[in-house]
Each structure stands twice: as C-alpha cells, then as structure tokens.
Scaffold this motif. Structure first.
Motif, mmCIF file in Angstrom:
data_model
loop_
_atom_site.group_PDB
_atom_site.id
_atom_site.type_symbol
_atom_site.label_atom_id
_atom_site.label_comp_id
_atom_site.label_asym_id
_atom_site.label_seq_id
_atom_site.Cartn_x
_atom_site.Cartn_y
_atom_site.Cartn_z
ATOM 1 N N ARG A 252 0.838 -1.203 0.000
ATOM 2 C CA ARG A 252 0.000 0.000 0.000
ATOM 3 C C ARG A 252 0.875 1.257 0.000
ATOM 4 N NH1 ARG A 252 -5.368 -0.791 1.022
ATOM 5 N NH2 ARG A 252 -6.010 -2.839 1.818
ATOM 6 N N GLN A 253 1.927 1.222 0.776
ATOM 7 C CA GLN A 253 2.829 2.374 0.836
ATOM 8 C C GLN A 253 3.553 2.565 -0.495
ATOM 9 O OE1 GLN A 253 5.041 0.979 4.236
ATOM 10 N NE2 GLN A 253 3.856 2.222 5.677
ATOM 11 N N GLY B 113 0.518 4.795 -7.715
ATOM 12 C CA GLY B 113 0.006 3.631 -8.435
ATOM 13 C C GLY B 113 -1.301 3.112 -7.873
ATOM 14 N N ARG B 114 -1.665 1.935 -8.311
ATOM 15 C CA ARG B 114 -2.927 1.314 -7.919
ATOM 16 C C ARG B 114 -2.645 0.035 -7.138
ATOM 17 N NH1 ARG B 114 -7.075 -0.367 -12.563
ATOM 18 N NH2 ARG B 114 -5.308 -1.730 -13.055
ATOM 19 N N VAL C 56 0.678 -4.182 -7.087
ATOM 20 C CA VAL C 56 0.743 -2.730 -7.253
ATOM 21 C C VAL C 56 1.176 -2.460 -8.686
ATOM 22 C CG1 VAL C 56 1.904 -0.604 -6.552
ATOM 23 C CG2 VAL C 56 1.290 -2.316 -4.831
ATOM 24 N N SER C 57 0.475 -1.573 -9.365
ATOM 25 C CA SER C 57 0.837 -1.231 -10.741
ATOM 26 C C SER C 57 0.877 0.284 -10.881
ATOM 27 C CB SER C 57 -0.161 -1.833 -11.732
ATOM 28 O OG SER C 57 -1.482 -1.435 -11.427
ATOM 29 N N GLU D 77 6.895 5.584 -20.641
ATOM 30 C CA GLU D 77 5.953 4.935 -21.551
ATOM 31 C C GLU D 77 5.606 3.519 -21.114
ATOM 32 O OE1 GLU D 77 7.867 5.061 -25.368
ATOM 33 O OE2 GLU D 77 6.819 6.913 -25.920
ATOM 34 N N ASN D 78 6.319 3.005 -20.143
ATOM 35 C CA ASN D 78 6.161 1.608 -19.760
ATOM 36 C C ASN D 78 5.269 1.459 -18.535
ATOM 37 O OD1 ASN D 78 7.955 1.037 -21.850
ATOM 38 N ND2 ASN D 78 9.731 1.182 -20.504
ATOM 39 N N SER D 79 4.868 0.232 -18.263
ATOM 40 C CA SER D 79 4.029 -0.054 -17.096
ATOM 41 C C SER D 79 4.773 -1.006 -16.166
ATOM 42 C CB SER D 79 2.695 -0.666 -17.529
ATOM 43 O OG SER D 79 2.894 -1.874 -18.242
#
Length: 277
Positions: free
Chosen positions: A36-37, A44-45, A57-58, A63-65
């Motif tokens: 979460r931190q 992020g999510r 976490v994403s 440009e990248n993920s």
C-alpha cells in the motif's frame, strides 16, 4: 414467531460475514502494508485479490508499465516467497538477457539464442552468470551504474536468490524473499529495478541511433557462410529468412523466435525466404 426467528438468524449471519470481511481486510492490509505504501509512493494502484492471493501494485514509468507483487505458488513445488518487479515495454526491444548469481541453480538449457557473456569486471564475472543474444549490447547495458544496482538487489537476498530476465516485451527482476512487510527493502528493490530499466532503454536507444549501413550488391563468395545474429550459429543449411530492409540472413526458426530483424537500427518485421547455400 417463526418469521422473527428467521430475521434474527439472517441478521446474525450477516453480522458474522461483515465481521469476517473487516477482519480479513485488516489482516490483509497489515500483512501487505508495504505494498500500500509503495502504491502511494509511486502514485500507483493497489489491487487486492482476496484473502488467499497476495495483492499487486501497478503504476506507469515513462511509456512503460510496472507491476509489483508476489509470485504465485506453483502446485507441487516448494513454497518459496518471491517478490517480482515486472516492467512491460511500450515498444519491444530486440534483446534477450538472463542474469543470475553463480550460486543460483542453472537452468537445464540457456534461453534460446543466447550465449555466455563476460563484461570484463573480474569481481562481477566471478559472481554472476550472464546469457544474452547480443554480447556487445549486454556489455553496453551492464555498465558500472547498472552493475551497482544489481549488486544492491543481491544484497537484499541470500546468495542465489536473484534473477534478472529481459525479453523483447519485458524486464523481470525476481527476489526470492517476501518484501511485502518490509517497506524499505521493497522500495529499494523497485527503485533499483527502475534504474536498471532506464539504463537498458538508454543503451537500446543509443545503439539504434548509431543505425546500420545498408550494403547493396551480393556478398563476397570468399567470405564463407554467414552466421545468424540470433543464435550465433553458421547458416549453412536449412530454411533461411533474409531481412527485406538490410538483407541480414537468419535461420527461419530464429527469425520467428525474435519476431523481427536482429540488427539494431533495423528491427524490420518484413523478411523473405531464401535457401541457404
């Protein structure tokens, strides 16, 4: 009376379910607080996947993920906690590499089209095994800054507990340790992975900027058979694909494996068949 009893039972069951849900959410949040931190740190999510599966976490990076989580447990195998950081490239790169400490058990077969690479740093070469499909690109990528990041990741885990894998689609860093309850270690793992990714893409862009020279005419008949730039083996028999842009020959299987021309600065996906001589 019976209706009243039924209502009471329903309310009790509902209350128990709500209580278990709250306890489960609290338990999951406590166990994966570092995730979460991390989501808050990188904007992020945080995605919870229930009580049994760990969250992920994403977040975007250029440009990248980027996706961070714990590797799933494979049935029948030892349950070793493994934290993974995966960077998926917006644009594919013509490069494959696998790096692991010498203490890590070697795979039965190296990744297809790769060969052992030594960067020239005695301490690093003694501590890590590097397999890549392009020796020059691998040495360019594994510059002192990237090697420092790899050493920093290795310090987070026991000897043999690190894996760095690069394919045309993604960069994977795996640490054989559960970092979900250690914020500092998790932040460090992600930050060093992003530095490795930045160094990788800078090297690729630099090589592409150098470009390639397209040579017209027929090859020198006295030069001997050409070699495939993917696997490094001589092209002396079997089906061949020649790049339509730069005329570089590849084994057909290697062309299909790479999905494009292996020459930096070209990367064409258009090829024509030709019989090897």
């Amino acid at each position: 009376m019976e209706l009243f009893v039924l209502v009471v039972i329903v309310l009790i069951v509902y209350g128990v379910i709500r209580f278990l849900a709250v306890v489960g959410a609290w338990s999951t949040g406590a166990r994966y607080r570092a995730f979460r931190q991390l989501a808050a740190r990188f904007g992020g999510r945080y995605e919870s996947r229930g009580l049994s599966d760990p969250p992920t976490v994403s977040f975007p990076h250029g440009e990248n993920s980027v996706r961070v989580g714990l590797a799933p447990t494979v049935p029948g195998q030892a349950s070793i906690p493994r934290t993974r950081v995966v960077v998926r490239f917006h644009r594919g790169i013509p490069f494959r590499l696998e790096l692991a400490p010498v203490a890590r058990p070697s795979p039965t077969q190296p990744p297809k089209g790769t060969r052992r690479v030594r960067v020239g740093d005695l301490e690093f070469d003694a501590g890590f095994v590097v397999q890549a499909n392009d020796e020059e690109m691998a040495r360019d990528f594994l510059n002192p800054a990237v090697r420092w990041s790899i050493d920093a990741l290795q310090r987070l885990v026991h000897p043999g507990g690190l894996l760095v894998s690069i394919s045309p689609e993604r960069l994977l860093v795996q640490i054989d340790r559960n970092l979900s309850n250690n914020r500092d270690a998790l932040f460090m793992a992600v930050s060093e992975t992003l530095l490795i990714q930045d160094g990788l893409l800078q090297g690729v862009r630099r090589r592409i900027t150098e470009g390639v020279t397209i040579v017209a005419g027929e090859p020198d008949p006295d030069a001997g058979p050409p070699s495939c730039k993917v696997c490094g083996e001589t092209i002396d028999n079997g089906p061949v694909i020649v790049c339509s842009t730069c005329n570089t020959p590849h084994h057909r299987e290697c062309w299909e494996f790479a999905g494009a021309c292996s020459i930096y600065g070209c990367g064409s996906k258009s090829g024509r068949p030709k019989h090897a001589s």
